[in-house]
Design a protein around this motif. Structure first.
Motif, mmCIF file in Angstrom:
data_model
loop_
_atom_site.group_PDB
_atom_site.id
_atom_site.type_symbol
_atom_site.label_atom_id
_atom_site.label_comp_id
_atom_site.label_asym_id
_atom_site.label_seq_id
_atom_site.Cartn_x
_atom_site.Cartn_y
_atom_site.Cartn_z
ATOM 1 N N MET A 1 -1.905 4.531 -7.204
ATOM 2 C CA MET A 1 -2.489 3.249 -6.808
ATOM 3 C C MET A 1 -3.620 3.495 -5.815
ATOM 4 N N ASN A 2 -4.786 2.933 -6.046
ATOM 5 C CA ASN A 2 -5.940 3.104 -5.180
ATOM 6 C C ASN A 2 -6.008 1.924 -4.218
ATOM 7 N N LEU A 3 -5.571 2.151 -2.984
ATOM 8 C CA LEU A 3 -5.522 1.092 -1.980
ATOM 9 C C LEU A 3 -6.862 1.040 -1.249
ATOM 10 N N LEU A 4 -7.726 0.141 -1.683
ATOM 11 C CA LEU A 4 -9.116 0.145 -1.215
ATOM 12 C C LEU A 4 -9.380 -0.777 -0.033
ATOM 13 N N GLY A 5 -8.348 -1.434 0.482
ATOM 14 C CA GLY A 5 -8.568 -2.358 1.579
ATOM 15 C C GLY A 5 -9.094 -1.710 2.845
ATOM 16 N N TRP A 6 -8.875 -0.382 2.998
ATOM 17 C CA TRP A 6 -9.354 0.320 4.196
ATOM 18 C C TRP A 6 -10.874 0.241 4.326
ATOM 19 N N MET A 7 -11.581 0.077 3.212
ATOM 20 C CA MET A 7 -13.043 0.033 3.273
ATOM 21 C C MET A 7 -13.543 -1.207 4.020
ATOM 22 N N ARG A 8 -12.792 -2.286 3.962
ATOM 23 C CA ARG A 8 -13.212 -3.514 4.640
ATOM 24 C C ARG A 8 -12.357 -3.822 5.873
ATOM 25 N N ALA A 9 -11.510 -2.870 6.264
ATOM 26 C CA ALA A 9 -10.590 -3.116 7.375
ATOM 27 C C ALA A 9 -11.329 -3.426 8.668
ATOM 28 N N ALA A 10 -12.426 -2.728 8.942
ATOM 29 C CA ALA A 10 -13.157 -2.962 10.188
ATOM 30 C C ALA A 10 -13.724 -4.375 10.233
ATOM 31 N N ALA A 11 -14.301 -4.813 9.124
ATOM 32 C CA ALA A 11 -14.854 -6.174 9.081
ATOM 33 C C ALA A 11 -13.755 -7.219 9.236
ATOM 34 N N ASP A 12 -12.611 -6.986 8.594
ATOM 35 C CA ASP A 12 -11.501 -7.927 8.718
ATOM 36 C C ASP A 12 -10.993 -7.984 10.155
ATOM 37 N N SER A 13 -10.862 -6.821 10.791
ATOM 38 C CA SER A 13 -10.374 -6.789 12.174
ATOM 39 C C SER A 13 -11.380 -7.397 13.143
ATOM 40 N N LEU A 14 -12.663 -7.219 12.854
ATOM 41 C CA LEU A 14 -13.686 -7.823 13.715
ATOM 42 C C LEU A 14 -13.564 -9.346 13.673
ATOM 43 N N ALA A 15 -13.267 -9.887 12.508
ATOM 44 C CA ALA A 15 -13.092 -11.331 12.381
ATOM 45 C C ALA A 15 -11.853 -11.816 13.129
ATOM 46 N N GLN A 16 -10.873 -10.917 13.334
ATOM 47 C CA GLN A 16 -9.628 -11.284 14.003
ATOM 48 C C GLN A 16 -9.594 -10.851 15.470
ATOM 49 N N TRP A 17 -10.648 -10.210 15.933
ATOM 50 C CA TRP A 17 -10.621 -9.609 17.271
ATOM 51 C C TRP A 17 -10.352 -10.642 18.366
ATOM 52 N N ASP A 18 -10.959 -11.805 18.271
ATOM 53 C CA ASP A 18 -10.723 -12.828 19.294
ATOM 54 C C ASP A 18 -9.256 -13.256 19.323
ATOM 55 N N GLU A 19 -8.600 -13.288 18.157
ATOM 56 C CA GLU A 19 -7.173 -13.622 18.114
ATOM 57 C C GLU A 19 -6.354 -12.540 18.821
ATOM 58 N N TYR A 20 -6.724 -11.275 18.608
ATOM 59 C CA TYR A 20 -6.015 -10.189 19.269
ATOM 60 C C TYR A 20 -6.210 -10.260 20.784
ATOM 61 N N LEU A 21 -7.426 -10.603 21.219
ATOM 62 C CA LEU A 21 -7.689 -10.742 22.652
ATOM 63 C C LEU A 21 -6.872 -11.874 23.262
#
Length: 444
Positions: A1-21
């Motif tokens: 199985m080719n789990l390709l979500g890691w390629m966009r993980a940074a962009a996804d986390s950037l969108a959630q960064w304020d929630e983490y803060l």
């Protein structure tokens, strides 16, 4: 199985960064000023890298079932101000669940955050117990490729790190160049240089262990793979090795996110070039199954009273070393700096005696890092497994075992898995970790 979500993980986390803060601010406002990440492999290594790189003194990691290590995770006063981040993609990692049950009996539900896939066993435990938060682990991202997801970014936010910059700088990664690096490493490996000495600059030196796991678990299967060498005490250059030296990395800690992503692209390309699937770990489950069998069929005695396994003596292990081999020391002992220093002495002595590359792993951490390579990779490993008696054990609530029993079962399970693969294994049981230095190679 080719789990390709890691390629966009940074962009996804950037969108959630304020929630983490916001989560981090609420946690700190509640008096929880210390973070303990409980996890294994990719779920914990990234927090280790962040803590060491940025000097985050209140960010700690527990990834050992050794009772002394669990006990050292915090005094009663420490635990009262601790937020526990329980991380497991699958949600059924036995070590992580053991940590969860142990600390849940010693802390309030609002002191816990779980990061796991929705619907996993850990997800169910977290919701039933009323944890402060349950953060979904993206299903399209494998554990060892999860550094830029909540697995790494929630601990970063809790530690007051500049995660936004870490994530934004991933946009600078030259994907073509990263893939070319992986292809180059693979081509050298196919020509016989299948040992990779990983030596980042000191400012980000902890990254080496994360890269070790990424490459070993991704590439080590189907009899192929690249053997990462980290912190070689002999600092020798061998004909079957290549080096990723300081000049191949950015020394700026804020480029750490970019390094995570760059090495993920490089590792995928490396695996493509040697013809293996970068996203599975087909040989990991066997050691887990055999450890469960040890626990289910044992008499509850921890230590040398178990029947010995049919392994080599140290003299036989030395005699069986050949050209292109490497020695792996797999130590089920407390993972303390003092113990690491002693094991490095033993490792250096074996390396100089055999004239081969060496690695060192603490058990059970290495099972989630280099364990796949040991069993699925090239049959060029010599394995020295070290266990010791447990003096003061700890019960694991709701699981029916002690940490000492689990720790010892994991060691024996892995020895049995290695033997089943026809690997050359010596297992030495000591009465105390103080005897470690006795394990230098015997004279011929």
């Amino acid at each position: 199985m080719n789990l390709l979500g890691w390629m966009r993980a940074a962009a996804d986390s950037l969108a959630q960064w304020d929630e983490y803060l916001a989560l981090a601010a609420a946690v700190r406002a509640g008096g929880l000023t210390r973070t303990l990440v409980c996890g294994m492999g990719g779920s914990s290594l990234v927090a280790d890298v962040l803590a060491e790189t940025f000097g985050a003194r209140d960010l700690h990691v527990l990834d050992s079932t050794n009772p002394d290590a669990v006990r050292a995770a915090g005094t009663r006063a420490d635990l009262a101000r601790t937020l526990f981040v329980v991380s497991s993609k699958s949600g059924n990692t036995v070590e992580t669940l053991a940590f969860c049950h142990y600390f849940a009996a010693r802390a309030r539900p609002e002191q816990f955050i779980a990061i796991t896939e929705t619907g996993s066993p850990l997800d169910g435990i977290a919701r039933a117990r009323g944890f402060r938060a349950v953060i979904p682990h993206p299903q399209s991202v494998g554990g060892r490729y999860s550094a830029l997801t909540a697995i790494g970014m929630v601990p970063a936010a809790l530690s007051g790190l500049d995660g936004r910059t870490l994530l934004e700088r991933t946009r600078r990664v030259d994907v073509a160049a990263a893939r070319a690096l992986g292809t180059q490493l693979a081509e050298r490996a196919k020509r016989g240089q299948d040992k990779l000495c990983v030596n980042p600059p000191p400012a980000i030196g902890a990254l080496a262990y994360w890269i070790e796991q990424l490459i070993a678990e991704s590439s080590g299967k189907d009899g192929r793979g690249v053997i990462p060498i980290v912190h070689d005490p002999t600092r020798s250059t061998l004909p079957d090795s290549q080096t990723a030296g300081p000049e191949m990395f950015s020394a700026d800690p804020l480029d750490l996110g970019a390094e995570f992503l760059r090495w993920e692209y490089a590792t995928v390309a490396l695996c493509e070039a040697i013809g293996v699937n970068a996203f599975d770990q087909p040989d990991v489950e066997e050691a887990k199954k055999l450890a469960r069998a040890e626990l289910a069929g044992g008499d509850g005695v921890v230590g040398a009273q178990h029947a010995p396994l049919p392994t080599l003596t140290l003299a036989q292990l030395r005699q069986q070393a050949g050209r292109g081999d490497y020695l792996a020391i797999l130590a089920y002992v407390p993972p303390t700096p003092a113990m690491f220093a002693q094991l490095q002495q033993v490792r250096g002595a074996w390396g100089e005696t055999l004239g081969c590359a060496t690695t060192l792993g603490f058990g059970p951490r290495y099972l989630h890092s280099t364990g796949q390579l040991h069993k699925g990779g090239p049959n060029s490993g010599l394995f020295l497994v070290i266990t010791t008696d447990v003096v003061e054990d700890l019960d694991i609530p709701e699981m029916g075992w002690t940490f000492g029993q689990l720790h010892h079962a994991q060691a024996r399970g892995d020895v049995r898995a290695l033997l089943a693969r026809g690997r050359r294994v010596a297992h030495v049981h000591l009465s105390s970790p103080a005897e470690i230095l006795q394990l230098r190679p015997p004279r011929p």
